[in-house]
Design a protein around this motif. Sequence first.
Motif, PDB file in Angstrom:
ATOM      1  N   CYS A 118      10.299 -11.883  12.030  1.00  0.00           N
ATOM      2  CA  CYS A 118       8.911 -11.441  12.164  1.00  0.00           C
ATOM      3  C   CYS A 118       8.651 -10.260  11.225  1.00  0.00           C
ATOM      4  O   CYS A 118       7.628 -10.212  10.531  1.00  0.00           O
ATOM      5  N   GLY A 119       9.596  -9.327  11.182  1.00  0.00           N
ATOM      6  CA  GLY A 119       9.463  -8.167  10.295  1.00  0.00           C
ATOM      7  C   GLY A 119       9.422  -8.586   8.831  1.00  0.00           C
ATOM      8  O   GLY A 119       8.573  -8.134   8.056  1.00  0.00           O
ATOM      9  N   ILE A 120      10.358  -9.480   8.463  1.00  0.00           N
ATOM     10  CA  ILE A 120      10.422  -9.946   7.070  1.00  0.00           C
ATOM     11  C   ILE A 120       9.117 -10.624   6.673  1.00  0.00           C
ATOM     12  O   ILE A 120       8.535 -10.343   5.622  1.00  0.00           O
ATOM     13  N   LEU A 121       8.657 -11.524   7.560  1.00  0.00           N
ATOM     14  CA  LEU A 121       7.451 -12.288   7.262  1.00  0.00           C
ATOM     15  C   LEU A 121       6.243 -11.364   7.092  1.00  0.00           C
ATOM     16  O   LEU A 121       5.475 -11.487   6.137  1.00  0.00           O
ATOM     17  N   THR A 122       6.098 -10.408   8.031  1.00  0.00           N
ATOM     18  CA  THR A 122       4.935  -9.514   7.972  1.00  0.00           C
ATOM     19  C   THR A 122       4.937  -8.687   6.687  1.00  0.00           C
ATOM     20  O   THR A 122       3.934  -8.592   5.982  1.00  0.00           O
ATOM     21  N   LEU A 123       6.103  -8.093   6.413  1.00  0.00           N
ATOM     22  CA  LEU A 123       6.183  -7.272   5.207  1.00  0.00           C
ATOM     23  C   LEU A 123       6.027  -8.104   3.947  1.00  0.00           C
ATOM     24  O   LEU A 123       5.426  -7.662   2.962  1.00  0.00           O
ATOM     25  N   GLY A 124       6.589  -9.329   3.973  1.00  0.00           N
ATOM     26  CA  GLY A 124       6.481 -10.219   2.818  1.00  0.00           C
ATOM     27  C   GLY A 124       5.035 -10.599   2.547  1.00  0.00           C
ATOM     28  O   GLY A 124       4.578 -10.568   1.411  1.00  0.00           O
ATOM     29  N   ILE A 125       4.324 -10.947   3.633  1.00  0.00           N
ATOM     30  CA  ILE A 125       2.912 -11.318   3.475  1.00  0.00           C
ATOM     31  C   ILE A 125       2.118 -10.122   2.949  1.00  0.00           C
ATOM     32  O   ILE A 125       1.267 -10.251   2.079  1.00  0.00           O
ATOM     33  N   ASN A 126       2.451  -8.952   3.462  1.00  0.00           N
ATOM     34  CA  ASN A 126       1.774  -7.739   2.993  1.00  0.00           C
ATOM     35  C   ASN A 126       2.077  -7.491   1.515  1.00  0.00           C
ATOM     36  O   ASN A 126       1.174  -7.285   0.704  1.00  0.00           O
ATOM     37  N   SER A 127       3.369  -7.543   1.180  1.00  0.00           N
ATOM     38  CA  SER A 127       3.768  -7.230  -0.188  1.00  0.00           C
ATOM     39  C   SER A 127       3.177  -8.234  -1.181  1.00  0.00           C
ATOM     40  O   SER A 127       2.799  -7.862  -2.298  1.00  0.00           O
ATOM     41  N   GLY A 128       3.098  -9.504  -0.750  1.00  0.00           N
ATOM     42  CA  GLY A 128       2.562 -10.558  -1.626  1.00  0.00           C
ATOM     43  C   GLY A 128       1.211 -10.209  -2.213  1.00  0.00           C
ATOM     44  O   GLY A 128       0.924 -10.513  -3.372  1.00  0.00           O
ATOM     45  N   ALA A 129       0.373  -9.558  -1.407  1.00  0.00           N
ATOM     46  CA  ALA A 129      -0.972  -9.208  -1.876  1.00  0.00           C
ATOM     47  C   ALA A 129      -0.900  -8.235  -3.044  1.00  0.00           C
ATOM     48  O   ALA A 129      -1.654  -8.347  -4.012  1.00  0.00           O
ATOM     49  N   TYR A 130       0.023  -7.288  -2.949  1.00  0.00           N
ATOM     50  CA  TYR A 130       0.138  -6.300  -4.031  1.00  0.00           C
ATOM     51  C   TYR A 130       0.845  -6.897  -5.230  1.00  0.00           C
ATOM     52  O   TYR A 130       0.455  -6.666  -6.369  1.00  0.00           O
ATOM     53  N   VAL A 131       1.900  -7.702  -4.958  1.00  0.00           N
ATOM     54  CA  VAL A 131       2.606  -8.362  -6.054  1.00  0.00           C
ATOM     55  C   VAL A 131       1.643  -9.271  -6.821  1.00  0.00           C
ATOM     56  O   VAL A 131       1.676  -9.334  -8.047  1.00  0.00           O
ATOM     57  N   ALA A 132       0.759  -9.959  -6.090  1.00  0.00           N
ATOM     58  CA  ALA A 132      -0.183 -10.882  -6.733  1.00  0.00           C
ATOM     59  C   ALA A 132      -1.005 -10.173  -7.798  1.00  0.00           C
ATOM     60  O   ALA A 132      -1.161 -10.678  -8.908  1.00  0.00           O
ATOM     61  N   GLU A 133      -1.510  -9.005  -7.464  1.00  0.00           N
ATOM     62  CA  GLU A 133      -2.344  -8.286  -8.426  1.00  0.00           C
ATOM     63  C   GLU A 133      -1.512  -7.773  -9.598  1.00  0.00           C
ATOM     64  O   GLU A 133      -1.977  -7.749 -10.739  1.00  0.00           O
ATOM     65  N   ILE A 134      -0.272  -7.378  -9.304  1.00  0.00           N
ATOM     66  CA  ILE A 134       0.611  -6.931 -10.387  1.00  0.00           C
ATOM     67  C   ILE A 134       0.904  -8.098 -11.329  1.00  0.00           C
ATOM     68  O   ILE A 134       0.795  -7.980 -12.551  1.00  0.00           O
ATOM     69  N   VAL A 135       1.269  -9.246 -10.747  1.00  0.00           N
ATOM     70  CA  VAL A 135       1.600 -10.421 -11.556  1.00  0.00           C
ATOM     71  C   VAL A 135       0.381 -10.869 -12.360  1.00  0.00           C
ATOM     72  O   VAL A 135       0.479 -11.210 -13.536  1.00  0.00           O
ATOM     73  N   ARG A 136      -0.790 -10.838 -11.723  1.00  0.00           N
ATOM     74  CA  ARG A 136      -2.006 -11.273 -12.424  1.00  0.00           C
ATOM     75  C   ARG A 136      -2.261 -10.396 -13.652  1.00  0.00           C
ATOM     76  O   ARG A 136      -2.587 -10.889 -14.728  1.00  0.00           O
ATOM     77  N   SER A 137      -2.088  -9.092 -13.478  1.00  0.00           N
ATOM     78  CA  SER A 137      -2.288  -8.211 -14.628  1.00  0.00           C
ATOM     79  C   SER A 137      -1.269  -8.531 -15.719  1.00  0.00           C
ATOM     80  O   SER A 137      -1.577  -8.469 -16.901  1.00  0.00           O
ATOM     81  N   GLY A 138      -0.043  -8.901 -15.291  1.00  0.00           N
ATOM     82  CA  GLY A 138       0.989  -9.265 -16.265  1.00  0.00           C
ATOM     83  C   GLY A 138       0.632 -10.538 -17.009  1.00  0.00           C
ATOM     84  O   GLY A 138       0.763 -10.617 -18.225  1.00  0.00           O
ATOM     85  N   LEU A 139       0.158 -11.548 -16.273  1.00  0.00           N
ATOM     86  CA  LEU A 139      -0.212 -12.817 -16.909  1.00  0.00           C
ATOM     87  C   LEU A 139      -1.353 -12.604 -17.891  1.00  0.00           C
ATOM     88  O   LEU A 139      -1.389 -13.187 -18.973  1.00  0.00           O
ATOM     89  N   MET A 140      -2.290 -11.731 -17.503  1.00  0.00           N
ATOM     90  CA  MET A 140      -3.435 -11.510 -18.379  1.00  0.00           C
ATOM     91  C   MET A 140      -3.054 -10.712 -19.619  1.00  0.00           C
ATOM     92  O   MET A 140      -3.780 -10.720 -20.609  1.00  0.00           O
ATOM     93  N   SER A 141      -1.901 -10.014 -19.540  1.00  0.00           N
ATOM     94  CA  SER A 141      -1.498  -9.187 -20.682  1.00  0.00           C
ATOM     95  C   SER A 141      -0.891 -10.015 -21.813  1.00  0.00           C
ATOM     96  O   SER A 141      -0.669  -9.514 -22.903  1.00  0.00           O
ATOM     97  N   ILE A 142      -0.587 -11.290 -21.555  1.00  0.00           N
ATOM     98  CA  ILE A 142       0.017 -12.132 -22.603  1.00  0.00           C
ATOM     99  C   ILE A 142      -1.100 -12.798 -23.408  1.00  0.00           C
ATOM    100  O   ILE A 142      -1.979 -13.427 -22.845  1.00  0.00           O
ATOM    101  N   PRO A 143      -1.047 -12.673 -24.754  1.00  0.00           N
ATOM    102  CA  PRO A 143      -2.119 -13.226 -25.579  1.00  0.00           C
ATOM    103  C   PRO A 143      -2.313 -14.720 -25.335  1.00  0.00           C
ATOM    104  O   PRO A 143      -1.368 -15.448 -25.070  1.00  0.00           O
TER     105      PRO A 143
END
Lengths: 259, 248
Positions: free
Chosen positions: A130-155
């Motif tokens: 339960c702890g892993i899942l909750t934190l994972g779901i939470n972290s996913g939201a922040y990772v998503a925005e980080i990854v998106r900025s990374g994808l957009m940084s590639i020409p």
Amino acid sequence: MNFVSFSNWITTAPSWVASLPEGLQSFIFQLFQTFVFADRWKLFANGLKITFIVTIGALAIGIVIGLIIAITRTLYSNYVVTKPPFVLKVLNALANLYLTIIRGTPMMVQLLIMGFVIIVPKTDLGTILCGILTLGINSGAYVAEIVRSGLMSIPKGQTEAGRSLGFNYIQTMWYIIIPQAIKNILPALGNEMITLLKDTSLVSVIALRDVTKQAQNVQSLTYNALVPYISLALIYLAIVIVLTRLLAVLEKRLRRSEH
Amino acid sequence: MNTETKDAVIKVENLEKYFGDHEVLKGISTEIDRGEVVVIIGASGSGKSTFLRCLNCLEDPTKGSIYFDGVDIADVSVDINIHRQKMGMVFQQFNLFPHKTVLENLTMAPIKLKGMKSDEANEMALKLLDRVGLADRADSYPSQLSGGQQQRVAIVRALAMSPEVMLFDEPTSALDPEMVGEVLDVMKSLAEEGMTMVIVTHEMGFAREVADRVLFVADGIIEEEGTPTEVFDTPKSEKLQNFLSKVL
């Protein structure tokens, strides 16, 4: 036997301790009480194990969710002039809903809801998951925005080069875009990992016995807050310093292709 | 069987392309024969690059058909990825993969897409690199090469998939002047070997020397076409005369 008094302890302590100033004597006693007596260091060790398991598990879930959300949103944002397909529209709306809810509510509240409303785990293993899942779901939201900025940084030319060779969209992402994006987002991703590690201290609210919870236990057993809590802080600090170093090494290795 | 259409590799029919409400291509029809070298010239904004990028559907055509080996690849139900493997493309900005070595840039697609064994792919890649004089740079990263070298690698990266057609989108426009020659030389040797090529370029001297046919694109249509001699020496349309007076 859960408690040892100072007067009992001093009679069994090595003789050099008695010759120290009184303040120092009491500090050594508190260290003894916190770590040595009744093998309490094992509580900390077991707590650390839980902390690591939860961090790594949540990180894995967070990265998977983050990648999926980021790719969905990037794919959607590619449709500027033409209309995106219906499925993508739905997925994108779901992704936005997820990001809004997760980033708009405190992690503590999410843990309380998952632990006492949605999952309500009955076993130790269940609580950990339960702890892993909750934190994972939470972290996913922040990772998503980080990854998106990374994808957009590639020409855009990189995607075009991949597609023109015959790679499909997913292959282009996987072989060409993501490896380059990771390099760009590693500092931010490392930061997220460190935040996640520290945030695991919140899982004590769903009665998960991580290292923070164990320090609290020791405090209540010894009626002494200073040594357990300062030690706890030092433990987190030490892990974060090691992680920071490791990330710096990794970053350097990934930058190999830029001379 | 009609012999004239038999060896057309690409056949374009009434190709139209809109960006939003803006009509960039207003109905282009042409055929590109096997072994033919077609050079597309035109002012910037004329639609010549868009036309080239439609040929392998990097830009989705809005209307019309593009037959490649007899299959209409403008049809969205066609798996474009299969057909793109047979159409090499070279870009103005090279677009090499910066996280891969030169050799890996060449071998990646043949290994992943054609299931080529890595020894076999390496051997082929080294041969191709040798051909453009860059075998000794196989283990370098793209950032360690000059622009001209990168573009030569980009050309052989496309050749590594053994394409039937090579598309060049202003391959020398981003190069320093002293590096243009080395890239054009590689393209010339490809043309001599009989590769089918469609080239968008501003290098009029090159066009005159290498092209079998020159297409002059203006305002989204093929304004005039013909052999290099016809187009450059006896231009008929006013737009082409105007254009040539500016670039020659």
